[in-house]
Design a protein around this motif. Structure first.
Motif, PDB file in Angstrom:
ATOM      1  N   PRO A  80      29.325  23.449 -10.077  1.00  0.00           N
ATOM      2  CA  PRO A  80      28.460  23.248  -9.022  1.00  0.00           C
ATOM      3  C   PRO A  80      27.169  22.681  -9.204  1.00  0.00           C
ATOM      4  O   PRO A  80      26.770  22.918 -10.346  1.00  0.00           O
ATOM      5  CB  PRO A  80      28.439  24.532  -8.288  1.00  0.00           C
ATOM      6  CG  PRO A  80      29.458  25.318  -8.964  1.00  0.00           C
ATOM      7  CD  PRO A  80      29.758  24.944  -9.972  1.00  0.00           C
ATOM      8  N   PHE A  81      26.717  21.642  -8.360  1.00  0.00           N
ATOM      9  CA  PHE A  81      25.243  21.195  -8.775  1.00  0.00           C
ATOM     10  C   PHE A  81      24.325  21.966  -9.050  1.00  0.00           C
ATOM     11  O   PHE A  81      23.516  21.765 -10.127  1.00  0.00           O
ATOM     12  CB  PHE A  81      24.712  20.260  -7.365  1.00  0.00           C
ATOM     13  CG  PHE A  81      23.687  19.436  -7.663  1.00  0.00           C
ATOM     14  CD1 PHE A  81      23.930  18.414  -8.468  1.00  0.00           C
ATOM     15  CD2 PHE A  81      22.627  19.930  -7.204  1.00  0.00           C
ATOM     16  CE1 PHE A  81      22.611  17.588  -8.492  1.00  0.00           C
ATOM     17  CE2 PHE A  81      21.249  19.238  -7.575  1.00  0.00           C
ATOM     18  CZ  PHE A  81      21.260  17.999  -8.220  1.00  0.00           C
ATOM     19  N   GLU A  82      24.274  23.117  -8.456  1.00  0.00           N
ATOM     20  CA  GLU A  82      23.113  23.940  -8.821  1.00  0.00           C
ATOM     21  C   GLU A  82      22.994  24.627 -10.311  1.00  0.00           C
ATOM     22  O   GLU A  82      22.106  24.731 -11.050  1.00  0.00           O
ATOM     23  CB  GLU A  82      22.965  25.267  -8.025  1.00  0.00           C
ATOM     24  CG  GLU A  82      22.663  24.939  -6.763  1.00  0.00           C
ATOM     25  CD  GLU A  82      24.100  24.244  -5.828  1.00  0.00           C
ATOM     26  OE1 GLU A  82      25.046  24.227  -6.150  1.00  0.00           O
ATOM     27  OE2 GLU A  82      23.791  23.844  -4.632  1.00  0.00           O
ATOM     28  N   GLU A  83      24.252  24.538 -10.946  1.00  0.00           N
ATOM     29  CA  GLU A  83      24.356  24.907 -12.413  1.00  0.00           C
ATOM     30  C   GLU A  83      24.224  23.888 -13.435  1.00  0.00           C
ATOM     31  O   GLU A  83      23.666  24.069 -14.572  1.00  0.00           O
ATOM     32  CB  GLU A  83      26.015  25.431 -12.723  1.00  0.00           C
ATOM     33  CG  GLU A  83      25.955  26.896 -12.043  1.00  0.00           C
ATOM     34  CD  GLU A  83      27.674  27.135 -12.327  1.00  0.00           C
ATOM     35  OE1 GLU A  83      28.102  27.072 -13.379  1.00  0.00           O
ATOM     36  OE2 GLU A  83      28.206  27.747 -11.315  1.00  0.00           O
ATOM     37  N   PRO A  87      20.460  22.431 -17.195  1.00  0.00           N
ATOM     38  CA  PRO A  87      20.664  21.819 -18.501  1.00  0.00           C
ATOM     39  C   PRO A  87      20.877  20.402 -18.434  1.00  0.00           C
ATOM     40  O   PRO A  87      20.529  19.688 -19.291  1.00  0.00           O
ATOM     41  CB  PRO A  87      22.064  22.516 -18.924  1.00  0.00           C
ATOM     42  CG  PRO A  87      22.306  23.848 -17.911  1.00  0.00           C
ATOM     43  CD  PRO A  87      21.388  23.393 -16.637  1.00  0.00           C
ATOM     44  N   ASN A  88      21.674  19.674 -17.429  1.00  0.00           N
ATOM     45  CA  ASN A  88      22.107  18.248 -17.555  1.00  0.00           C
ATOM     46  C   ASN A  88      21.034  17.454 -16.949  1.00  0.00           C
ATOM     47  O   ASN A  88      21.143  16.006 -17.290  1.00  0.00           O
ATOM     48  CB  ASN A  88      23.356  18.228 -17.130  1.00  0.00           C
ATOM     49  CG  ASN A  88      24.458  18.740 -17.797  1.00  0.00           C
ATOM     50  OD1 ASN A  88      24.246  19.834 -18.567  1.00  0.00           O
ATOM     51  ND2 ASN A  88      25.861  18.398 -17.647  1.00  0.00           N
ATOM     52  N   PHE A  89      20.267  17.918 -15.750  1.00  0.00           N
ATOM     53  CA  PHE A  89      19.541  16.864 -15.264  1.00  0.00           C
ATOM     54  C   PHE A  89      18.081  16.997 -15.666  1.00  0.00           C
ATOM     55  O   PHE A  89      17.639  16.440 -16.486  1.00  0.00           O
ATOM     56  CB  PHE A  89      19.412  17.079 -13.948  1.00  0.00           C
ATOM     57  CG  PHE A  89      20.539  16.577 -13.033  1.00  0.00           C
ATOM     58  CD1 PHE A  89      20.458  15.177 -12.354  1.00  0.00           C
ATOM     59  CD2 PHE A  89      21.793  17.051 -12.992  1.00  0.00           C
ATOM     60  CE1 PHE A  89      21.629  14.559 -11.872  1.00  0.00           C
ATOM     61  CE2 PHE A  89      23.131  16.378 -12.235  1.00  0.00           C
ATOM     62  CZ  PHE A  89      22.794  15.422 -11.803  1.00  0.00           C
ATOM     63  N   ILE A  90      17.398  18.340 -15.521  1.00  0.00           N
ATOM     64  CA  ILE A  90      16.256  18.566 -16.147  1.00  0.00           C
ATOM     65  C   ILE A  90      15.991  18.632 -17.534  1.00  0.00           C
ATOM     66  O   ILE A  90      15.373  18.221 -18.072  1.00  0.00           O
ATOM     67  CB  ILE A  90      15.738  20.040 -15.530  1.00  0.00           C
ATOM     68  CG1 ILE A  90      15.766  20.037 -13.912  1.00  0.00           C
ATOM     69  CG2 ILE A  90      14.423  20.600 -16.078  1.00  0.00           C
ATOM     70  CD1 ILE A  90      15.147  21.246 -13.151  1.00  0.00           C
ATOM     71  N   GLY A  91      17.232  19.051 -18.246  1.00  0.00           N
ATOM     72  CA  GLY A  91      17.264  19.080 -19.750  1.00  0.00           C
ATOM     73  C   GLY A  91      16.873  17.670 -20.246  1.00  0.00           C
ATOM     74  O   GLY A  91      16.226  17.453 -21.029  1.00  0.00           O
TER      75      GLY A  91
END
Ligand SMILES: NC(=O)c1ccc[n+]([C@@H]2O[C@H](COP(=O)([O-])OP(=O)(O)OC[C@H]3O[C@@H](n4cnc5c(N)ncnc54)[C@H](O)[C@@H]3O)[C@@H](O)[C@H]2O)c1
Ligand SMILES: O=C(O)[C@H]1O[C@@H](O)[C@H](O)[C@@H](O)[C@@H]1O
Length: 280
Positions: A80-83, A87-91
């Motif tokens: 799900p997007f929230e998970e 890690p993958n966007f903000i990271g």
């Protein structure tokens, strides 16, 4: 060219395990990082620091003094997007922003075929086709590619985005086209680091497969010369494969199971990926 300092994220992961040793030889100091507690025995010149990609305060100090960051840390399945967001966007933002603040020259990023996974396989796609993500996972790869382009155009920080297809043992017909051997992965990362000027570049991470479904012509200046070819597995894989369903989106599209899975649901579970990470 021997660099002073490299940072490798995702160092505890499968691909990270094959990159650590060669990267440690390309620099005086390799800082390997992951959210895992440890990564086994360290190579000469390697240091391990546990850090969460989603936390800027944990990532920023690691990058200080680094020439380049090899960014492979991520959630590697559809969730799900929230998970995915941390890690993958903000990271990714944290890596580029920390890199910018510390004068890092280049990021070498593990992007994915899933940034363009909804293209039908009847299209032999180049590195310049518009994004067509198949999942939130692929969307995060699109975001990071655009982030890299923006940091190049606005802040002159270079990046090479390696759209890896399938770096895993060949267990299905799709992989006859999409396989990237671990040796070719190392060759690709090596040229992404060694090429003197890259600006903003996208390259597909795929071996020299007879059935490779993508075109790396626009990235040829990198001089990537893959040596392996999944055709060696074709006879056995095709003999054992069930009849392909031409109405299945996953069969028809570059993204495979990621293209057919509903958003937010695991795709990797069905792919039979073997955990063959290199032990140290
Ligand atoms: N293996 C493939 O076929 C393939 C294909 C395309 C792209 N990629 C990309 O390559 C990279 C490595 O993939 P892999 O197959 O080795 O997967 P992997 O799961 O084995 O490795 C990813 C690593 O990232 C770490 N990680 C996850 N969340 C984190 C967080 N919040 N902070 C710090 N570390 C975190 C994990 O602990 C793990 O060790 C990923 O970015 C993936 O998207 C892999
Ligand atoms: O499509 C593929 O084969 C691969 O794509 C990558 O992005 C995923 O991280 C990996 O788990 C898949 O096996």
């Amino acid at each position: 060219m021997k660099l002073k300092k490299l940072v490798l994220t995702g160092a505890a992961g499968r691909l990270g395990s094959y990159l650590r040793e060669p990267l440690s030889k390309m620099c005086d100091e390799l800082v390997s990082t992951d959210i895992a507690d440890d990564i086994g025995n360290l190579y000469d010149g390697e240091r391990y620091v546990k850090a969460d990609l989603a936390k800027f305060d944990e990532i920023e100090p690691l990058v200080e003094g680094a020439d380049m960051v090899v960014h492979f840390g991520a959630i590697v399945d559809e969730v799900p997007f929230e998970e995915m967001l941390g890690p993958n966007f903000i990271g990714s933002y944290n890596i580029w922003e920390a890199g910018h603040r510390h004068g890092v020259r280049r990021v070498v990023y593990a992007s994915s075929i899933h940034a363009v996974g909804m293209y039908p396989k009847t299209e032999f796609i180049g590195t310049d086709v518009p994004h067509r993500p198949d999942t939130f996972y692929g969307l995060a790869k699109c975001f990071t590619e655009d982030l890299g382009r923006m940091y190049w155009e606005k802040r002159q920080m270079e990046s090479v985005h390696l759209r890896i297809l399938s770096a895993a043992q060949v267990t299905n017909p799709r992989a006859l086209g999409s396989w990237l051997s671990y040796d070719d992965l190392v060759r690709l990362v090596r040229v992404a680091i060694d090429t003197p000027v890259v600006g903003f570049t996208i390259a597909y991470g795929v071996s020299a497969n007879d059935r490779a479904p993508v075109d790396n012509a626009l990235a040829s200046f990198l001089g990537y010369r893959p040596q392996d070819n999944a055709e060696q597995f074709a006879e056995q894989i095709l003999a054992e494969a069930p009849q392909a369903d031409p109405t299945d989106i996953g069969t028809m599209c570059h993204g495979g199971p990621f293209a057919s899975i509903p958003l937010g649901q695991s795709a990797v579970g069905s792919m039979g990926i073997v955990d063959d990470r290199k032990k140290t």
